[in-house]
Design an enzyme around this catalytic site. Structure first.
Site, PDB file in Angstrom:
ATOM      1  N   ASN A  12       1.476  -1.047   0.532  1.00 29.01           N
ATOM      2  CA  ASN A  12      -0.154  -0.012   0.320  1.00 29.01           C
ATOM      3  C   ASN A  12       1.213   1.070   0.071  1.00 29.01           C
ATOM      4  O   ASN A  12       1.669   1.517   0.926  1.00 29.01           O
ATOM      5  CB  ASN A  12      -1.195   0.099   1.118  1.00 29.01           C
ATOM      6  CG  ASN A  12      -1.791   1.294   1.382  1.00 29.01           C
ATOM      7  OD1 ASN A  12      -1.385   2.222   1.216  1.00 29.01           O
ATOM      8  ND2 ASN A  12      -3.167   0.603   1.643  1.00 29.01           N
ATOM      9  N   LYS A  15       0.331   3.970   3.056  1.00 29.63           N
ATOM     10  CA  LYS A  15       0.975   3.425   3.948  1.00 29.63           C
ATOM     11  C   LYS A  15       2.150   3.867   3.949  1.00 29.63           C
ATOM     12  O   LYS A  15       3.003   3.685   5.036  1.00 29.63           O
ATOM     13  CB  LYS A  15       0.893   1.608   3.838  1.00 29.63           C
ATOM     14  CG  LYS A  15      -0.416   1.335   5.092  1.00 29.63           C
ATOM     15  CD  LYS A  15      -0.142  -0.214   5.134  1.00 29.63           C
ATOM     16  CE  LYS A  15      -2.061  -1.375   5.736  1.00 29.63           C
ATOM     17  NZ  LYS A  15      -1.350  -2.198   5.631  1.00 29.63           N
ATOM     18  N   ASP A  74      -0.725  -4.677   9.995  1.00 29.72           N
ATOM     19  CA  ASP A  74      -1.983  -4.067   9.200  1.00 29.72           C
ATOM     20  C   ASP A  74      -2.622  -3.614  10.331  1.00 29.72           C
ATOM     21  O   ASP A  74      -2.401  -3.443  11.275  1.00 29.72           O
ATOM     22  CB  ASP A  74      -2.950  -6.400   9.537  1.00 29.72           C
ATOM     23  CG  ASP A  74      -3.845  -6.527   8.915  1.00 29.72           C
ATOM     24  OD1 ASP A  74      -3.347  -6.466   7.787  1.00 29.72           O
ATOM     25  OD2 ASP A  74      -4.999  -6.325   9.804  1.00 29.72           O
ATOM     26  N   SER A  75      -3.635  -3.154   9.736  1.00 33.79           N
ATOM     27  CA  SER A  75      -4.424  -1.722   9.862  1.00 33.79           C
ATOM     28  C   SER A  75      -5.963  -1.528   9.991  1.00 33.79           C
ATOM     29  O   SER A  75      -5.844  -2.144   8.452  1.00 33.79           O
ATOM     30  CB  SER A  75      -3.736  -0.262   9.469  1.00 33.79           C
ATOM     31  OG  SER A  75      -3.137  -0.210   8.386  1.00 33.79           O
ATOM     32  N   PHE A 155      -5.231   8.046   2.174  1.00 32.86           N
ATOM     33  CA  PHE A 155      -5.654   7.019   2.015  1.00 32.86           C
ATOM     34  C   PHE A 155      -6.852   6.758   1.913  1.00 32.86           C
ATOM     35  O   PHE A 155      -7.275   6.755   3.141  1.00 32.86           O
ATOM     36  CB  PHE A 155      -4.939   6.450   1.235  1.00 32.86           C
ATOM     37  CG  PHE A 155      -4.360   5.495   2.358  1.00 32.86           C
ATOM     38  CD1 PHE A 155      -4.415   4.377   3.099  1.00 32.86           C
ATOM     39  CD2 PHE A 155      -2.988   5.960   3.325  1.00 32.86           C
ATOM     40  CE1 PHE A 155      -4.204   3.935   3.845  1.00 32.86           C
ATOM     41  CE2 PHE A 155      -2.371   5.785   4.498  1.00 32.86           C
ATOM     42  CZ  PHE A 155      -3.052   4.207   4.937  1.00 32.86           C
ATOM     43  N   GLY A 156      -7.537   5.678   1.227  1.00 29.73           N
ATOM     44  CA  GLY A 156      -8.131   4.911   2.352  1.00 29.73           C
ATOM     45  C   GLY A 156      -9.606   5.973   2.753  1.00 29.73           C
ATOM     46  O   GLY A 156      -9.875   5.683   2.031  1.00 29.73           O
ATOM     47  N   TYR A 157      -9.528   5.471   3.894  1.00 29.99           N
ATOM     48  CA  TYR A 157     -11.004   6.060   4.727  1.00 29.99           C
ATOM     49  C   TYR A 157     -10.742   7.835   4.778  1.00 29.99           C
ATOM     50  O   TYR A 157     -11.892   7.941   5.934  1.00 29.99           O
ATOM     51  CB  TYR A 157     -11.108   5.367   6.031  1.00 29.99           C
ATOM     52  CG  TYR A 157     -11.807   3.623   5.191  1.00 29.99           C
ATOM     53  CD1 TYR A 157     -13.093   3.256   5.252  1.00 29.99           C
ATOM     54  CD2 TYR A 157     -11.245   3.201   5.556  1.00 29.99           C
ATOM     55  CE1 TYR A 157     -13.731   1.967   4.808  1.00 29.99           C
ATOM     56  CE2 TYR A 157     -11.481   1.132   5.554  1.00 29.99           C
ATOM     57  CZ  TYR A 157     -12.972   1.567   5.262  1.00 29.99           C
ATOM     58  OH  TYR A 157     -12.818   0.088   4.530  1.00 29.99           O
ATOM     59  N   ARG A 184      -0.754   4.590  12.814  1.00 30.95           N
ATOM     60  CA  ARG A 184       0.468   4.439  12.553  1.00 30.95           C
ATOM     61  C   ARG A 184       1.328   4.749  12.712  1.00 30.95           C
ATOM     62  O   ARG A 184       2.494   4.209  13.304  1.00 30.95           O
ATOM     63  CB  ARG A 184       0.332   4.523  10.687  1.00 30.95           C
ATOM     64  CG  ARG A 184       1.718   4.465  10.035  1.00 30.95           C
ATOM     65  CD  ARG A 184       0.837   3.801   8.728  1.00 30.95           C
ATOM     66  NE  ARG A 184       0.030   3.490   7.945  1.00 30.95           N
ATOM     67  CZ  ARG A 184      -1.517   3.270   8.087  1.00 30.95           C
ATOM     68  NH1 ARG A 184      -1.730   4.111   8.225  1.00 30.95           N
ATOM     69  NH2 ARG A 184      -2.370   2.401   8.228  1.00 30.95           N
TER      70      ARG A 184
HETATM   71  P1  ITT Z   1      -0.364  -4.648   3.402  1.00 33.76           P
HETATM   72  O1  ITT Z   1      -1.106  -5.607   3.475  1.00 33.76           O
HETATM   73  O2  ITT Z   1       0.328  -4.599   2.408  1.00 33.76           O
HETATM   74  O3  ITT Z   1       0.088  -3.065   4.276  1.00 33.76           O
HETATM   75  P2  ITT Z   1      -2.949  -3.090   2.538  1.00 33.76           P
HETATM   76  O4  ITT Z   1      -3.812  -1.467   2.167  1.00 33.76           O
HETATM   77  O5  ITT Z   1      -3.715  -4.846   2.026  1.00 33.76           O
HETATM   78  O6  ITT Z   1      -2.094  -3.340   3.006  1.00 33.76           O
HETATM   79  P3  ITT Z   1      -4.354  -3.854   5.561  1.00 33.76           P
HETATM   80  O7  ITT Z   1      -4.318  -4.984   5.384  1.00 33.76           O
HETATM   81  O8  ITT Z   1      -3.964  -3.869   6.660  1.00 33.76           O
HETATM   82  O9  ITT Z   1      -3.427  -3.034   3.863  1.00 33.76           O
HETATM   83  O10 ITT Z   1      -5.868  -3.283   4.916  1.00 33.76           O
HETATM   84  C1  ITT Z   1      -5.957  -2.066   5.878  1.00 33.76           C
HETATM   85  C2  ITT Z   1      -6.673  -0.819   4.969  1.00 33.76           C
HETATM   86  O11 ITT Z   1      -7.536  -0.458   6.308  1.00 33.76           O
HETATM   87  C3  ITT Z   1      -6.092   0.343   3.541  1.00 33.76           C
HETATM   88  O12 ITT Z   1      -5.989  -0.376   2.730  1.00 33.76           O
HETATM   89  C4  ITT Z   1      -7.606   0.984   4.148  1.00 33.76           C
HETATM   90  O13 ITT Z   1      -7.798   0.742   3.373  1.00 33.76           O
HETATM   91  C5  ITT Z   1      -7.997   1.326   5.750  1.00 33.76           C
HETATM   92  N1  ITT Z   1      -6.434   1.569   6.434  1.00 33.76           N
HETATM   93  C6  ITT Z   1      -5.571   1.675   7.581  1.00 33.76           C
HETATM   94  N2  ITT Z   1      -5.116   2.654   7.559  1.00 33.76           N
HETATM   95  C7  ITT Z   1      -5.348   3.408   7.117  1.00 33.76           C
HETATM   96  C8  ITT Z   1      -5.145   5.182   6.954  1.00 33.76           C
HETATM   97  O14 ITT Z   1      -4.145   5.430   7.575  1.00 33.76           O
HETATM   98  N3  ITT Z   1      -5.696   5.879   6.470  1.00 33.76           N
HETATM   99  C9  ITT Z   1      -6.643   5.262   5.856  1.00 33.76           C
HETATM  100  N4  ITT Z   1      -7.253   4.075   5.689  1.00 33.76           N
HETATM  101  C10 ITT Z   1      -6.553   3.307   6.776  1.00 33.76           C
END
Ligand code: ITT
Length: 202
Positions: A12, A15, A74-75, A155-157, A184
């Protein structure tokens, strides 16, 4: 064990950028590798039930492939009115290959009519430095879910998460604020303290 370089093992990009910024803020001299610097391998199967399980699955998988000291994490987002969802399913809440827009749309739909908007981001980070040798650290940031997406950073949410003490979303606040207060940041700083105690930075 003095450390001169470390792999930030995540696919990601959002991240990766945050973790690299946080580490370099504390250890400006360290070399940080990404997965794209190394021969490509398929992603691990993240079938754990907890953030810790999945973080360890990733750390072990990439360590056994590359044999380089690494950080994986993992987050995800836990929303009280949704009984902790999306949780470990955060990345695929709207199905495999969910886009950021899909995730946010599904979350806001499930939050329609919910007055309790409280939520938290959780990050469980692992430093792996040998076979079955690792440290872990957890970070959280509390906040609430906005009624509509705002902002362009992160990114993400991030466009729908308003951290406690602010009235803007993480996507509006940008990485300089986010990296000072995020889940993080707390998790990675915890790891760096443990790594210092191991003698990694002598
Ligand atoms: P890796 O496993 O390769 O590290 P991933 O994106 O698949 O990448 P995760 O399985 O840990 O990682 O999924 C975490 C998801 O949670 C991530 O894709 C976002 O949608 C959300 N997320 C986690 N931290 C976030 C943040 O700081 N801001 C926004 N969304 C977040």
């Amino acid at each position: 064990m003095k450390l001169t370089r470390i792999l930030v093992a995540t696919s990601n990009k959002g991240k990766y950028n945050e973790i690299a910024d946080i580490i370099l803020g504390v250890l400006p001299g360290i070399e940080i590798l990404s997965l794209s610097d190394l021969p490509k391998i398929p992603p691990p199967v993240e079938n754990g039930k907890t953030f810790f399980d999945n973080a360890l699955i990733k750390a072990k998988y990439y360590y056994s492939a590359y044999n380089i000291p690494l950080i994986s994490e993992d987050s995800g987002l836990e929303v009280n009115a949704l009984n902790g969802e999306p949780g470990v399913m955060s990345a695929i809440y709207a199905g495999e290959n969910s886009t950021q827009e899909d995730l946010i749309r599904k979350l806001l739909k499930n939050m329609e009519n919910k007055t309790d908007r409280s939520a938290k981001f959780v990050c469980l980070a692992v430093f792996m430095y040998g076979k079955d040798r690792y440290l872990f650290s957890e970070g959280i940031v509390r906040g609430k879910i906005a009624y509509e997406p705002r902002g362009q950073y992160g990114f993400g949410y991030d466009p729908v998460f308003i951290p406690e003490g602010y009235d803007k979303t993480f996507a509006e606040l940008g990485s300089s604020v986010k990296n000072r207060i995020s889940h993080r940041r707390e998790a990675i700083l915890g790891l760096l303290l443990g790594m210092r105690d191991l003698g990694c930075f002598l």
